[in-house]
Design an enzyme around this catalytic site. Structure first.
Site, PDB file in Angstrom:
ATOM      1  N   TYR A   1      32.990  42.394  47.963  1.00  0.00           N
ATOM      2  CA  TYR A   1      31.912  42.755  48.889  1.00  0.00           C
ATOM      3  C   TYR A   1      31.261  44.111  48.619  1.00  0.00           C
ATOM      4  O   TYR A   1      30.585  44.641  49.490  1.00  0.00           O
ATOM      5  CB  TYR A   1      32.444  42.737  50.332  1.00  0.00           C
ATOM      6  CG  TYR A   1      32.585  41.333  50.882  1.00  0.00           C
ATOM      7  CD1 TYR A   1      31.536  40.729  51.575  1.00  0.00           C
ATOM      8  CD2 TYR A   1      33.742  40.596  50.696  1.00  0.00           C
ATOM      9  CE1 TYR A   1      31.650  39.447  52.076  1.00  0.00           C
ATOM     10  CE2 TYR A   1      33.868  39.308  51.188  1.00  0.00           C
ATOM     11  CZ  TYR A   1      32.820  38.735  51.881  1.00  0.00           C
ATOM     12  OH  TYR A   1      32.934  37.462  52.366  1.00  0.00           O
TER      13      TYR A   1
ATOM     14  N   GLU B   1      37.595  29.603  58.184  1.00  0.00           N
ATOM     15  CA  GLU B   1      38.045  29.331  56.804  1.00  0.00           C
ATOM     16  C   GLU B   1      37.808  27.866  56.438  1.00  0.00           C
ATOM     17  O   GLU B   1      37.501  27.544  55.292  1.00  0.00           O
ATOM     18  CB  GLU B   1      39.522  29.709  56.628  1.00  0.00           C
ATOM     19  CG  GLU B   1      39.832  31.191  56.853  1.00  0.00           C
ATOM     20  CD  GLU B   1      38.960  32.148  56.048  1.00  0.00           C
ATOM     21  OE1 GLU B   1      38.450  31.759  54.968  1.00  0.00           O
ATOM     22  OE2 GLU B   1      38.768  33.303  56.487  1.00  0.00           O
TER      23      GLU B   1
ATOM     24  N   PHE C   1      36.409  47.703  48.005  1.00  0.00           N
ATOM     25  CA  PHE C   1      37.038  48.375  46.866  1.00  0.00           C
ATOM     26  C   PHE C   1      38.030  47.479  46.126  1.00  0.00           C
ATOM     27  O   PHE C   1      38.483  47.825  45.038  1.00  0.00           O
ATOM     28  CB  PHE C   1      37.722  49.670  47.321  1.00  0.00           C
ATOM     29  CG  PHE C   1      36.751  50.673  47.891  1.00  0.00           C
ATOM     30  CD1 PHE C   1      35.700  51.159  47.111  1.00  0.00           C
ATOM     31  CD2 PHE C   1      36.853  51.115  49.195  1.00  0.00           C
ATOM     32  CE1 PHE C   1      34.778  52.061  47.628  1.00  0.00           C
ATOM     33  CE2 PHE C   1      35.940  52.023  49.724  1.00  0.00           C
ATOM     34  CZ  PHE C   1      34.900  52.498  48.942  1.00  0.00           C
ATOM     35  N   ALA C   2      38.367  46.330  46.704  1.00  0.00           N
ATOM     36  CA  ALA C   2      39.273  45.427  45.995  1.00  0.00           C
ATOM     37  C   ALA C   2      38.880  43.967  46.195  1.00  0.00           C
ATOM     38  O   ALA C   2      39.561  43.068  45.735  1.00  0.00           O
ATOM     39  CB  ALA C   2      40.709  45.643  46.487  1.00  0.00           C
TER      40      ALA C   2
ATOM     41  N   HIS D   1      34.313  27.383  55.087  1.00  0.00           N
ATOM     42  CA  HIS D   1      34.239  27.686  53.648  1.00  0.00           C
ATOM     43  C   HIS D   1      34.758  26.504  52.837  1.00  0.00           C
ATOM     44  O   HIS D   1      34.155  26.084  51.854  1.00  0.00           O
ATOM     45  CB  HIS D   1      35.118  28.899  53.313  1.00  0.00           C
ATOM     46  CG  HIS D   1      34.520  30.220  53.658  1.00  0.00           C
ATOM     47  ND1 HIS D   1      33.257  30.597  53.246  1.00  0.00           N
ATOM     48  CD2 HIS D   1      35.025  31.282  54.344  1.00  0.00           C
ATOM     49  CE1 HIS D   1      33.016  31.837  53.681  1.00  0.00           C
ATOM     50  NE2 HIS D   1      34.060  32.264  54.352  1.00  0.00           N
TER      51      HIS D   1
ATOM     52  N   HIS E   1      37.725  45.030  51.346  1.00  0.00           N
ATOM     53  CA  HIS E   1      36.550  44.194  51.054  1.00  0.00           C
ATOM     54  C   HIS E   1      35.673  44.800  49.969  1.00  0.00           C
ATOM     55  O   HIS E   1      35.179  44.094  49.092  1.00  0.00           O
ATOM     56  CB  HIS E   1      35.689  44.011  52.314  1.00  0.00           C
ATOM     57  CG  HIS E   1      36.189  42.955  53.232  1.00  0.00           C
ATOM     58  ND1 HIS E   1      37.253  43.163  54.079  1.00  0.00           N
ATOM     59  CD2 HIS E   1      35.774  41.688  53.454  1.00  0.00           C
ATOM     60  CE1 HIS E   1      37.465  42.057  54.774  1.00  0.00           C
ATOM     61  NE2 HIS E   1      36.586  41.151  54.420  1.00  0.00           N
TER      62      HIS E   1
END
Length: 706
Positions: A625, A488, A621-622, A491, A619
């Protein structure tokens, strides 16, 4: 008159509408959301009308006012949405649910603005085009592409239909996410007998007793219970890896893979609706399927993504089959009655035992060497060595949403602040969603400069879900949690170390989705770098350093079950692509049939007939991705190859490492979305990426060549 004055006063006091340096996370409440977002949208609608009335195809008359509109919405909606992820409540949920359609409506109106679209096209076609910087060209091209994908070219009925689809997709994703959160939260397994929970490490027992305590079992203690097992990441994993009680493992596993697949929280119909609407949207935009829509803004194409996945799959398959053989033989040697019939709830347990036996490494016994304060010190020292930055605590400078959240300032070598970030490390299952993520809070921007001279500085937040401190013990981390923090932070570095002043492509903005995991996965490699790891791994009580032989075992264990782990990701990525290319919603084949078909080639043990993992697959469906989960593997190729530049330079040569780190900072971390990612990579590496380094790091090169 009086009532409208008091309304104005209430709005004036609404923290969402204030001008702030750092978001007022501490005071924003569910009650501020409806009036705050509505007032903001009203103001932005006025700004958009003004922009459309006065627009000219020049930077000051088009991009500057547009960036101000986009940024304000991103920042304020980001604040509210972030609180939903880390401080969820039913009041906040329903407030967001109510205003979300209005926010989506405004975004559609903005995305489909003909005057803005035409002005961008005029810039593209003007004689001045060649004089624009590369970053500005990227902004123009991506704005035109995004407008087309937002339906700008659709007329009347088609546009109305497109907008209805977008609204419904947002609503369904939102509902999907809530169902997963609630299904996870609703499951509790109370255990009162110690023999039922045998094998669970002290940290897991402590956590399970703490959960029981919070649920009203006032005498719960780690040693004697009672204990409550949940489906929250740390709790679920500790049972899968360590519980000797096979029937407990099976019960928890089955609960986990059937989350959100029955009753009021069933996501099955929601998934079908999402896939149906995505396909309709693709057809409206003249694409064959939704995967093509997704790839329109990525580095890869459907064919290239499938090709890479197949290349990695065939390199991983034999190794994964061998992994399973090894587990069978090992469990047999331990007289396990299940040895000839290993199932999904056995693999993690026996993998851990085999790892302990083969490398003499016990994940739990490593925890005391990875205390959170030491990990952060080591991470910050590494960032200083590689990128020449200094990171210091700045708690109190910015409001936070929970007392455990830390706030940091980043300075460059001259001592000037260049960025800030929040870090929220611990699991809070009752109000915080699982997993780990990084998001922008504010992006670097010259247009949104606070003093009219220097660019506004970027701010990020990093969120993890690790075991909180218990009593006077600090948070003690597994090696996997250590990798997650490094991931993280990678990122966050790309967001914070950007040198790009064009706000629309600064930091992580405007970077193709399949390239965003490059810096995060790159940073994970340093967890295996001897000097870095040894500077972190100090026993929290005695201060002794991790023994050298343990480090060597960690290194050897790095490729343990690499084939199996690789196949797991390839299953997720492949089922995602299949559902968005050739699956026909409402046809003879169900989504679960597709998963079974993919699993035949990506799982050594076929999934259970009742496996409903898709119902919890946030990832795609919500999250962001959809038809993009392959990005993890795509970016892994880039990140392994980028790290191999440091290996080529010599990891023990600190001067060479610093020089290569400087180059990485000036390219991958600095250029943001202002340059095509392939060009950025070539500028850093001197050539195009190759999967060789990834296969080598995973110990799969020999299998691949064979």
């Amino acid at each position: 008159m009086a009532s409208s004055t008091s309304l104005d006063e209430a709005l004036g006091a609404n923290p969402l509408l204030q001008d702030f340096d750092f978001p007022p996370f501490d005071v924003v409440d569910a009650k501020h959301v409806r009036p705050g977002i509505r007032a903001l949208l009203k103001k932005l609608e006025g700004d958009l009308e003004e922009l459309e009335r006065t627009v000219e195809p020049t930077w000051p008359k088009l991009v500057v006012p547009l960036e101000k509109i986009v940024d304000r919405l991103t920042v304020v909606w980001g604040l509210v949405n972030h609180l939903k992820s880390v401080k969820d409540s039913s009041e906040l949920r329903s407030a967001i649910e109510e205003v979300q359609p209005e926010k989506v409506k405004f975004q559609l109106r903005l995305g489909q603005s003909k005057p803005i679209y035409n002005a961008f096209k005029a810039i593209l076609e003007s004689p001045d085009w060649q004089t624009l910087t590369e970053a500005r060209k990227r902004i123009v091209e991506s704005q035109i592409k995004e407008a087309v994908l937002s339906g700008v070219s659709l007329e009347d009925d088609k546009r109305d239909n497109f907008n209805k689809i977008e609204q419904e997709l947002k609503r369904l994703s939102h509902k999907f996410e809530e169902n997963v959160l609630d299904a996870t939260k609703n499951f509790e397994k109370l255990v009162t007998e110690k023999n039922e929970i045998e094998g669970l490490p002290a940290t897991a027992l402590g956590m399970a007793a703490q959960t029981a305590l919070s649920k009203g079992h006032e005498n719960a203690i780690a040693e004697n219970g009672p204990w409550i097992i949940t489906l929250d990441g740390p709790s679920f994993l500790s049972v899968m890896q360590h519980a000797r009680n096979r029937s407990l493992r099976e019960e928890i596993y089955r609960a986990y893979v059937t989350r959100a697949s029955s009753g009021d929280l069933d996501n099955t119909a929601i998934i079908d609706s999402i896939l149906k609407l995505r396909l309709e949207k693709a057809k409206l935009l003249n694409y064959n399927n939704y995967a093509e829509v997704s790839m329109a803004t990525k580095m890869a194409t459907v064919e290239k993504a499938e090709e890479l996945l197949e290349k990695l799959r065939s390199a991983s398959w034999n190794a994964a089959v061998q992994d399973m053989e090894d587990l069978k033989n090992f469990s047999k040697s331990k007289d396990a009655p299940e040895a000839d019939d290993l199932n999904h709830w056995d693999t993690s347990f026996w993998s851990e035992r085999l790892r302990e036996s083969k490398f003499d490494i016990n994940e739990e016994e490593l925890r005391p060497y990875f205390s959170l304060p030491k990990v952060m010190d080591g991470l910050f020292n590494l960032a200083n060595m590689l990128f020449g930055i200094n990171i210091e605590p700045a708690d109190g400078l910015a409001p936070v949403w929970n007392n455990d959240v830390r706030f940091y300032r980043i300075k460059d070598s001259s001592g000037s602040p260049i960025a800030y970030f929040y870090f929220d490390p611990y699991t809070r299952p009752s109000e915080k969603k699982g997993g780990a993520w990084m998001h922008e809070v504010l992006a670097r921007s010259h247009v949104l400069s606070r003093d009219g001279a220097s660019a506004r500085l970027p701010v990020a937040h990093m969120v993890c879900n690790q075991t909180p401190p218990v009593g006077n013990k600090p948070s003690l981390m597994t090696f996997r949690e250590l990798e997650t923090v490094f991931h993280e932070f990678g990122h966050a570095l790309q967001h914070m170390l950007t040198k790009q002043d064009e706000g629309l492509v600064a930091g992580i903005r405007g970077i193709e989705w399949d390239a965003v995991e490059l810096p995060s996965q790159f940073m994970e490699n340093w967890c295996y770098h001897r000097d870095t790891l040894m500077s972190i791994a100090k026993h929290y009580e005695t201060g002794e350093t991790l023994p050298e032989e343990t480090y060597k075992k960690l290194l050897a264990a790095r490729t343990f079950r690499a084939g199996s782990l690789s196949l797991r990701q390839i299953r997720f990525a492949s089922v995602d692509l299949k559902l968005h290319t050739d699956y026909i919603p409402g046809g003879s084949e169900s989504i679960f049939d597709v998963d079974c078909r993919v699993s035949e080639r990506t799982q050594v043990i076929p999934p259970l007939p009742e496996d409903r993992f898709l119902c919890g697959f946030r990832h795609i469906f919500a999250g962001g991705y959809a038809a993009g989960y392959y990005s993890y593997k795509w970016a892994e190729v880039l990140s392994a190859d980028a790290f191999s530049a440091f290996e080529d330079a010599g990891l023990d040569d600190s001067k060479a490492v610093k020089e290569t780190g400087h180059k990485f900072r000036e390219t991958i971390l600095a250029l943001g979305g202002g340059k095509a990612p392939l060009e950025v990579f070539v500028e850093f590496r001197g050539r195009e990426p190759s999967p060789e380094a990834l296969l080598r790091h995973n110990g799969l090169l020999t299998t691949a060549s064979a």
